[in-house]
Enzyme design. Sequence first.
Site, PDB file in Angstrom:
ATOM      1  N   ASP A 255       4.731  -8.525 -20.533  1.00  0.00           N
ATOM      2  CA  ASP A 255       5.332  -7.565 -19.590  1.00  0.00           C
ATOM      3  C   ASP A 255       5.469  -6.224 -20.316  1.00  0.00           C
TER       4      ASP A 255
ATOM      5  N   LEU B 153       7.736  -4.074 -19.184  1.00  0.00           N
ATOM      6  CA  LEU B 153       9.136  -3.736 -18.852  1.00  0.00           C
ATOM      7  C   LEU B 153       9.251  -2.530 -17.926  1.00  0.00           C
TER       8      LEU B 153
ATOM      9  N   ARG C 282       5.020  -3.602  -7.204  1.00  0.00           N
ATOM     10  CA  ARG C 282       4.962  -4.412  -5.998  1.00  0.00           C
ATOM     11  C   ARG C 282       5.702  -3.861  -4.775  1.00  0.00           C
TER      12      ARG C 282
ATOM     13  N   ASN D 105      -2.427   1.191 -11.778  1.00  0.00           N
ATOM     14  CA  ASN D 105      -1.730   0.134 -12.522  1.00  0.00           C
ATOM     15  C   ASN D 105      -2.228  -1.247 -12.078  1.00  0.00           C
TER      16      ASN D 105
ATOM     17  N   THR E 205      -0.829 -11.055  -1.522  1.00  0.00           N
ATOM     18  CA  THR E 205       0.250 -10.924  -0.552  1.00  0.00           C
ATOM     19  C   THR E 205      -0.247 -11.190   0.862  1.00  0.00           C
TER      20      THR E 205
ATOM     21  N   SER F 193       0.103  -0.488   3.443  1.00  0.00           N
ATOM     22  CA  SER F 193       0.641   0.518   2.500  1.00  0.00           C
ATOM     23  C   SER F 193      -0.358   0.664   1.355  1.00  0.00           C
TER      24      SER F 193
ATOM     25  N   TYR G 225       0.323   0.181  -1.646  1.00  0.00           N
ATOM     26  CA  TYR G 225       0.526  -1.012  -2.477  1.00  0.00           C
ATOM     27  C   TYR G 225      -0.276  -2.191  -1.937  1.00  0.00           C
ATOM     28  N   HIS G 226      -0.124  -2.457  -0.617  1.00  0.00           N
ATOM     29  CA  HIS G 226      -0.837  -3.617  -0.062  1.00  0.00           C
ATOM     30  C   HIS G 226      -2.350  -3.442  -0.224  1.00  0.00           C
TER      31      HIS G 226
ATOM     32  N   LYS H 255      -3.704  -4.679  -3.487  1.00  0.00           N
ATOM     33  CA  LYS H 255      -3.901  -6.141  -3.529  1.00  0.00           C
ATOM     34  C   LYS H 255      -5.251  -6.530  -2.936  1.00  0.00           C
TER      35      LYS H 255
ATOM     36  N   THR I 211      20.166  -3.249   8.375  1.00  0.00           N
ATOM     37  CA  THR I 211      19.208  -2.214   8.794  1.00  0.00           C
ATOM     38  C   THR I 211      17.894  -2.819   9.301  1.00  0.00           C
ATOM     39  N   VAL I 212      17.834  -3.060  10.603  1.00  0.00           N
ATOM     40  CA  VAL I 212      16.566  -3.483  11.207  1.00  0.00           C
ATOM     41  C   VAL I 212      15.786  -2.215  11.537  1.00  0.00           C
TER      42      VAL I 212
ATOM     43  N   ARG J 283       8.420   3.305   8.442  1.00  0.00           N
ATOM     44  CA  ARG J 283       7.017   2.911   8.194  1.00  0.00           C
ATOM     45  C   ARG J 283       6.166   3.097   9.441  1.00  0.00           C
TER      46      ARG J 283
ATOM     47  N   GLU K  24       3.889   0.879  11.357  1.00  0.00           N
ATOM     48  CA  GLU K  24       3.510  -0.534  11.471  1.00  0.00           C
ATOM     49  C   GLU K  24       3.694  -0.962  12.920  1.00  0.00           C
TER      50      GLU K  24
HETATM   51  P1  NAD Z   1       8.800  -7.304 -10.072  1.00  0.00           P
HETATM   52  O1  NAD Z   1       8.590  -5.845  -9.978  1.00  0.00           O
HETATM   53  O2  NAD Z   1      10.187  -7.829 -10.090  1.00  0.00           O
HETATM   54  O3  NAD Z   1       8.025  -7.893 -11.339  1.00  0.00           O
HETATM   55  C1  NAD Z   1       6.779  -7.404 -11.752  1.00  0.00           C
HETATM   56  C2  NAD Z   1       6.768  -7.370 -13.264  1.00  0.00           C
HETATM   57  O4  NAD Z   1       5.502  -6.906 -13.707  1.00  0.00           O
HETATM   58  C3  NAD Z   1       7.833  -6.425 -13.838  1.00  0.00           C
HETATM   59  O5  NAD Z   1       8.602  -7.107 -14.810  1.00  0.00           O
HETATM   60  C4  NAD Z   1       7.026  -5.288 -14.442  1.00  0.00           C
HETATM   61  O6  NAD Z   1       7.641  -4.730 -15.587  1.00  0.00           O
HETATM   62  C5  NAD Z   1       5.696  -5.978 -14.751  1.00  0.00           C
HETATM   63  N1  NAD Z   1       4.528  -5.074 -14.743  1.00  0.00           N
HETATM   64  C6  NAD Z   1       4.148  -4.181 -13.792  1.00  0.00           C
HETATM   65  N2  NAD Z   1       3.046  -3.531 -14.167  1.00  0.00           N
HETATM   66  C7  NAD Z   1       2.686  -4.026 -15.376  1.00  0.00           C
HETATM   67  C8  NAD Z   1       1.630  -3.741 -16.283  1.00  0.00           C
HETATM   68  N3  NAD Z   1       0.706  -2.808 -16.021  1.00  0.00           N
HETATM   69  N4  NAD Z   1       1.568  -4.429 -17.447  1.00  0.00           N
HETATM   70  C9  NAD Z   1       2.504  -5.377 -17.746  1.00  0.00           C
HETATM   71  N5  NAD Z   1       3.529  -5.681 -16.928  1.00  0.00           N
HETATM   72  C10 NAD Z   1       3.615  -5.011 -15.752  1.00  0.00           C
HETATM   73  O7  NAD Z   1       7.987  -7.949  -8.841  1.00  0.00           O
HETATM   74  P2  NAD Z   1       8.108  -9.416  -8.226  1.00  0.00           P
HETATM   75  O8  NAD Z   1       8.922  -9.332  -6.990  1.00  0.00           O
HETATM   76  O9  NAD Z   1       8.442 -10.406  -9.266  1.00  0.00           O
HETATM   77  O10 NAD Z   1       6.601  -9.650  -7.767  1.00  0.00           O
HETATM   78  C11 NAD Z   1       5.677 -10.266  -8.645  1.00  0.00           C
HETATM   79  C12 NAD Z   1       4.312 -10.342  -7.990  1.00  0.00           C
HETATM   80  O11 NAD Z   1       4.388 -11.081  -6.778  1.00  0.00           O
HETATM   81  C13 NAD Z   1       3.740  -8.968  -7.623  1.00  0.00           C
HETATM   82  O12 NAD Z   1       2.365  -8.945  -7.904  1.00  0.00           O
HETATM   83  C14 NAD Z   1       3.974  -8.873  -6.132  1.00  0.00           C
HETATM   84  O13 NAD Z   1       2.986  -8.079  -5.552  1.00  0.00           O
HETATM   85  C15 NAD Z   1       3.875 -10.319  -5.697  1.00  0.00           C
HETATM   86  N6  NAD Z   1       4.663 -10.591  -4.502  1.00  0.00           N
HETATM   87  C16 NAD Z   1       6.040 -10.410  -4.512  1.00  0.00           C
HETATM   88  C17 NAD Z   1       6.764 -10.681  -3.362  1.00  0.00           C
HETATM   89  C18 NAD Z   1       8.248 -10.483  -3.273  1.00  0.00           C
HETATM   90  O14 NAD Z   1       8.824 -10.659  -2.183  1.00  0.00           O
HETATM   91  N7  NAD Z   1       8.934 -10.153  -4.361  1.00  0.00           N
HETATM   92  C19 NAD Z   1       6.095 -11.154  -2.202  1.00  0.00           C
HETATM   93  C20 NAD Z   1       4.715 -11.317  -2.245  1.00  0.00           C
HETATM   94  C21 NAD Z   1       4.002 -11.043  -3.396  1.00  0.00           C
HETATM   95  N1  USQ Z   2      12.383  -4.135   7.134  1.00  0.00           N
HETATM   96  C1  USQ Z   2      13.474  -3.914   7.968  1.00  0.00           C
HETATM   97  N2  USQ Z   2      14.644  -3.550   7.382  1.00  0.00           N
HETATM   98  C2  USQ Z   2      14.803  -3.393   6.044  1.00  0.00           C
HETATM   99  C3  USQ Z   2      13.698  -3.627   5.206  1.00  0.00           C
HETATM  100  C4  USQ Z   2      12.502  -3.989   5.777  1.00  0.00           C
HETATM  101  O1  USQ Z   2      13.374  -4.058   9.193  1.00  0.00           O
HETATM  102  O2  USQ Z   2      15.906  -3.040   5.614  1.00  0.00           O
HETATM  103  C5  USQ Z   2      11.086  -4.569   7.714  1.00  0.00           C
HETATM  104  C6  USQ Z   2       9.912  -3.647   7.379  1.00  0.00           C
HETATM  105  O3  USQ Z   2       9.785  -2.610   8.332  1.00  0.00           O
HETATM  106  C7  USQ Z   2       8.756  -4.621   7.414  1.00  0.00           C
HETATM  107  C8  USQ Z   2       9.363  -5.953   6.987  1.00  0.00           C
HETATM  108  O4  USQ Z   2      10.772  -5.789   7.100  1.00  0.00           O
HETATM  109  O5  USQ Z   2       8.284  -4.779   8.723  1.00  0.00           O
HETATM  110  C9  USQ Z   2       9.051  -6.345   5.559  1.00  0.00           C
HETATM  111  O6  USQ Z   2       9.466  -5.322   4.658  1.00  0.00           O
HETATM  112  P1  USQ Z   2       9.880  -5.707   3.156  1.00  0.00           P
HETATM  113  O7  USQ Z   2      10.338  -4.460   2.490  1.00  0.00           O
HETATM  114  O8  USQ Z   2      10.783  -6.876   3.160  1.00  0.00           O
HETATM  115  O9  USQ Z   2       8.509  -6.259   2.581  1.00  0.00           O
HETATM  116  P2  USQ Z   2       7.132  -5.549   2.217  1.00  0.00           P
HETATM  117  O10 USQ Z   2       7.227  -4.089   2.170  1.00  0.00           O
HETATM  118  O11 USQ Z   2       6.078  -6.145   3.099  1.00  0.00           O
HETATM  119  O12 USQ Z   2       6.899  -6.021   0.718  1.00  0.00           O
HETATM  120  C10 USQ Z   2       7.447  -7.235   0.175  1.00  0.00           C
HETATM  121  C11 USQ Z   2       7.272  -7.155  -1.332  1.00  0.00           C
HETATM  122  C12 USQ Z   2       5.778  -7.108  -1.649  1.00  0.00           C
HETATM  123  C13 USQ Z   2       5.090  -8.277  -1.010  1.00  0.00           C
HETATM  124  C14 USQ Z   2       5.363  -8.361   0.476  1.00  0.00           C
HETATM  125  C15 USQ Z   2       4.886  -9.648   1.089  1.00  0.00           C
HETATM  126  O13 USQ Z   2       7.938  -6.012  -1.847  1.00  0.00           O
HETATM  127  O14 USQ Z   2       5.607  -7.137  -3.051  1.00  0.00           O
HETATM  128  O15 USQ Z   2       3.710  -8.170  -1.222  1.00  0.00           O
HETATM  129  O16 USQ Z   2       6.787  -8.355   0.685  1.00  0.00           O
HETATM  130  S1  USQ Z   2       4.213  -9.401   2.700  1.00  0.00           S
HETATM  131  O17 USQ Z   2       5.239  -8.760   3.526  1.00  0.00           O
HETATM  132  O18 USQ Z   2       3.832 -10.685   3.190  1.00  0.00           O
HETATM  133  O19 USQ Z   2       3.093  -8.502   2.526  1.00  0.00           O
END
Ligand code: NAD
Ligand code: USQ
Length: 382
Positions: free
Chosen positions: A31, A33, A100, A118, A144, A179, A181-182, A185, A253-254, A326, A328
Amino acid sequence: MKIIVAGGDGFCGWPTAMYLAKQGHEVSILDNLVRRKYDDELHSNSLTPIASLQDRIARFKEVTGIEMKSYIGDLTHYDFLREVFRQTEPEAFVHFGEQRSAPYSMIDREHAVYTQSNNIIGTLNVLYAIKECAPECHLIKLGTMGEYGTPNIDIEEGYIKIKHNGREDILPYPKQPGSMYHLSKVHDSHNIMFACKIWGIRATDLNQGIVYGLHTDETELDPLLVNRLDYDGVFGTALNRFLIQAAIGHEITVYGSGEQTRAFLNIKDTIRCVEIAANNPADKGEFRVFNQFTEYFSMNDLAERVRKIATEEGLTPTVAHIENPRIEKEEHYYHAVNTNLVELGLEPNLLTDEVLKGILQSVLAHKERVITENVLPTVKWK
Ligand code: NAD
Ligand code: USQ
């Protein structure tokens, strides 16, 4: 197995690393960090007070007798990554190490460019490191569910059979991410699929839904092993955010109409899904896709569930529909397949009232740490 957990200091990675180590695997955490630095940048924090990675690893050893190695460095630095591969000779590489947050990636051009470079360069380096140093290593990559978007047809697991002009093929499922971010992926998935095809790499793309909860058996072993928990408008995710909002007396917050539906799973199932993937590796050259979620809910369903539970616990939560920051679809069809992991043995931890109450109790214990100004969303898609 010798396993590298990249992103092992994060929300999903830390409990997964401990769990895999407890199952007898030789775990190395990699990591950079940076997640802790995003908190500094955003003047935010984890709801739970988290120890440094070194302290976490040291306490895990004191409590369990199990040693985990750590490598602090960046996946985008190839020389560092290659050295970690040489030292650890991994049989599986679990890749959580990306930026993420969808809102973080939408702050401005710099954050979009950072997120995509990244994530995409990091993953590309991992593919080259596997090719160069550990060609048998199984890449278990966190993708994702949001890669698919919200199409008006059923979402399959990675691939779809298509008939066109009298001919038929099985093709990657169309992607409509919501997004920058998405999108990163989606680009990762294409790069991994190509590397599997040309170099014979074995990979599993875990298209994970939104993860809720914070505790696992291992995070509860000691207060110093607690998981991070995000609640702010940038990194906090639905459900966890709703529970924290209810706990501090903030309106739930919906965004918009609240009919947006998303796939969800408990953090306890995240770690188990990764274990299942590791124990059942993809074949050489195979790019396998599993949809990693257990249930789906609309935001309105979740907000109402949280409101009801919190009221039963003596709180006075309210639900507010605020302007959606957003772009969406708010009303859409949603049906996704998730049979692969269940067929390999996943027994889902479903979202019962008991589970919701348990998370709410954990959250209440730390509610005074919430920085209230960070709760409302600030990043807009437009
Ligand atoms: P997080 O941000 O808590 O953890 C990610 C970790 O990766 C962090 O500790 C960060 O320091 C490290 N990192 C980022 N870039 C790096 C790099 N270039 N080199 C080394 N380390 C690096 O995120 P999370 O919620 O644990 O999510 C982990 C993974 O799961 C992500 O890829 C995310 O897209 C995926 N994911 C998360 C969720 C969710 O709801 N949290 C849902 C679906 C998918
Ligand atoms: N939303 C609300 N209220 C809030 C926050 C979010 O209504 O206070 C709604 C958003 O508009 C969206 C949905 O909830 O429609 C999901 O938002 P989110 O912030 O919970 O999730 P998202 O942005 O999609 O991202 C998170 C993680 C990401 C992961 C993804 C899985 O941060 O790393 O990839 O969930 S998924 O949604 O299946 O793509």
